[in-house]
Design an enzyme around this catalytic site. Structure first.
Site, PDB file in Angstrom:
ATOM      1  N   ASP A  38      -4.814  -8.230  -3.585  1.00  8.08           N
ATOM      2  CA  ASP A  38      -5.149  -7.989  -2.176  1.00  8.08           C
ATOM      3  C   ASP A  38      -6.444  -8.681  -1.734  1.00  8.08           C
ATOM      4  OD1 ASP A  38      -5.211  -7.013   0.376  1.00  8.08           O
ATOM      5  OD2 ASP A  38      -5.206  -4.904  -0.135  1.00  8.08           O
TER       6      ASP A  38
ATOM      7  N   HIS B 208       0.838  -1.213   0.000  1.00 11.53           N
ATOM      8  CA  HIS B 208       0.000   0.000   0.000  1.00 11.53           C
ATOM      9  C   HIS B 208       0.870   1.259   0.000  1.00 11.53           C
ATOM     10  CE1 HIS B 208      -3.355  -2.620   0.243  1.00 11.53           C
ATOM     11  NE2 HIS B 208      -3.071  -3.032   1.461  1.00 11.53           N
TER      12      HIS B 208
HETATM   13 ZN    ZN Z   1      -3.411  -6.887   2.490  1.00  5.68          ZN
END
Ligand code: ZN
Length: 454
Positions: A322, A271
């Site tokens: 993800d 991220h």
């Molecule tokens: Zn994750």
């Protein structure tokens, strides 16, 4: 030694760019020769156009089963944190067998969309009461089973998780399936590494979950345990994570990590959404990969990664699916570029240099960075795993496109439906867009979902 497999393509995307009349020779799953500018020879498998397989550097496979179940508005501002409550309720019920079934489905979809190796950030270790299974690595073995069934390359990243918030706040009941101490984690890691040996080219790294869930002394121990293996961590995904980290340490998460860990090319910062300019250039300088998950980050309302300053500072990124709310390598890249366009109100941001194709830049950088993060160089190059994606050039969005515009047409005009075949280690797993084991794996997934959602 296995027989030599040879393929010939009119066009192939090599690390240095497109090349014509390319012959690829494969032995024991890896490229042993790549020769541009040669004619097709008898016995060569032939197709029009080859791309390297795309690494998927960040997945929580089990979350595939809850796609679309967290899209109802709650009483007040929905966010990552309210999504997480839904996820926690869902995982309460999953057995190792369920995890294997859901992961196999996710991995089939990954392969069909052009992902050929997955970094599985795996934190669901224990039974529903938080007790160790009789086989303590049972859920890791379920992931390994799913990788074996689907044929996807696996970099397994067992996750260390001990706390619910900065400053070692006690974990909640909902987190009991994730928890380890350093000793029990070392055992789990060894068992996962042993189990992964049934796969031809699996790698095992280590994932400290986040600075929220790992104490500083634990982070040092994990770094030592990792040696030169990949180390992945969730970092600065959420604005609240940044303010909580500041309250705890006086530093922002990325700033703290760079000061307290030996962040280098082994590391993948997943991220890395909320960074200052200084953090952005420091991460780039250290050679760590930023793990960007554009579909999930949009779905969770996380924010936008500062992609252009990061790349201008020499940073490397890869993409991850993800939460697996949608599995599509091409859409991840499109979303990455479109997010930047929307915020900057400009076009062709990540091409960086004038005259460069945006699709080409996005695809090639994600292959390089993803390979680095997963510990196995990707791309059509000697020594790399023979992972290949071919395109259907009869697709309406690809017809009559010059080869140097193909990736733009694929990323912005088409999608995963333009993928024809996918090869892993020189074996064709997907043809005509369908994985060879799609039907039995989907049938098992349906049964599993019937029970999980009952
Ligand atoms: Zn994750």
């Amino acid at each position: 030694m296995a027989a030599l497999v040879t393929l010939h393509f009119n066009h192939a995307l090599l690390p240095q760019g497109w090349a014509a009349d390319v012959r690829l020779s494969i032995q024991d799953g890896r490229f042993v020769a790549i020769t541009p500018g040669v004619a097709r020879q008898p016995g060569d498998h032939h197709a029009a156009c080859a791309l390297p397989g795309m690494p998927n550097l960040h997945s929580h496979a089990f979350q595939r089963a809850m796609a679309g179940l967290a899209e109802i508005r709650g009483p007040k501002g929905d966010s990552f944190w309210t999504w997480r409550e839904t996820m926690y309720r869902f995982v309460e019920r999953m057995t190792p067998d369920d995890i294997a079934a859901v992961a196999a489905q996710a991995y089939v979809e990954m392969l069909e969309s052009g992902f050929t190796r997955v970094g599985e950030f795996h934190y669901l270790h224990h039974d529903r009461n938080g007790a160790r299974y009789a086989e303590p690595a049972a859920t890791s073995l379920a992931i390994i089973e799913a990788a074996a069934q689907s044929g996807i390359g696996l970099t397994l990243l067992p996750v260390f998780y001990a706390w619910s918030g900065f400053g070692q706040q006690p974990p909640s009941t909902a987190q009991r399936r994730f928890l380890s101490d350093i000793d029990s984690f070392a055992g789990l890691f060894d068992m996962a590494a042993t189990g992964a040996r049934i796969l031809p080219d699996a790698l095992v790294g280590i994932a400290p979950h986040s600075l929220r869930a790992v104490a500083p002394t634990e982070l040092s121990a994990l770094q030592q345990m990792a040696g030169d293996r990949p180390i992945h961590i969730h970092i600065a995904e959420q604005a609240r994570e940044v303010s909580d980290c500041l309250a705890w340490s006086g530093q922002r998460p990325v700033e703290w990590l760079l000061d307290h860990a030996d962040v280098d090319r082994r590391w993948c910062l997943v991220h890395a959404t909320h960074m200052t300019e200084a953090e952005t250039s420091d991460v780039a300088r250290r050679g760590a990969v930023a793990g960007i998950c554009p579909i999930t980050e949009a779905n969770l309302g996380d924010g936008l990664f500062p992609a252009e300053p990061f790349l201008r500072a020499g940073g490397r990124y890869g993409i991850g699916s993800d939460s697996n709310v949608r599995i599509d390598a091409i859409e991840e890249l499109r979303m990455l570029e479109y997010g930047q366009r929307l915020i900057r109100q400009e076009r062709n941001i990540l091409a960086l240099a004038p005259g460069r194709s945006t699709g080409d830049a996005l695809y090639r950088m994600a292959v390089d960075g993803g390979g680095q993060a997963l510990g196995d160089d990707a791309g059509l190059q000697v020594g790399a795993s023979a992972d290949i994606v071919t395109l259907d050039l009869a697709h309406a969005s690809l017809v009559h496109r010059p080869v140097e515009r193909l990736l733009d047409a694929l990323l912005f005009g088409a999608g995963r439906d333009a993928i024809d075949s996918v090869w892993r280690r020189g074996v064709q797993l997907v043809s005509g867009g369908r994985h060879q084991a799609r039907d039995p794996i989907l049938a098992r997934y349906r049964k599993t979902l019937e029970r999980l959602t009952a």
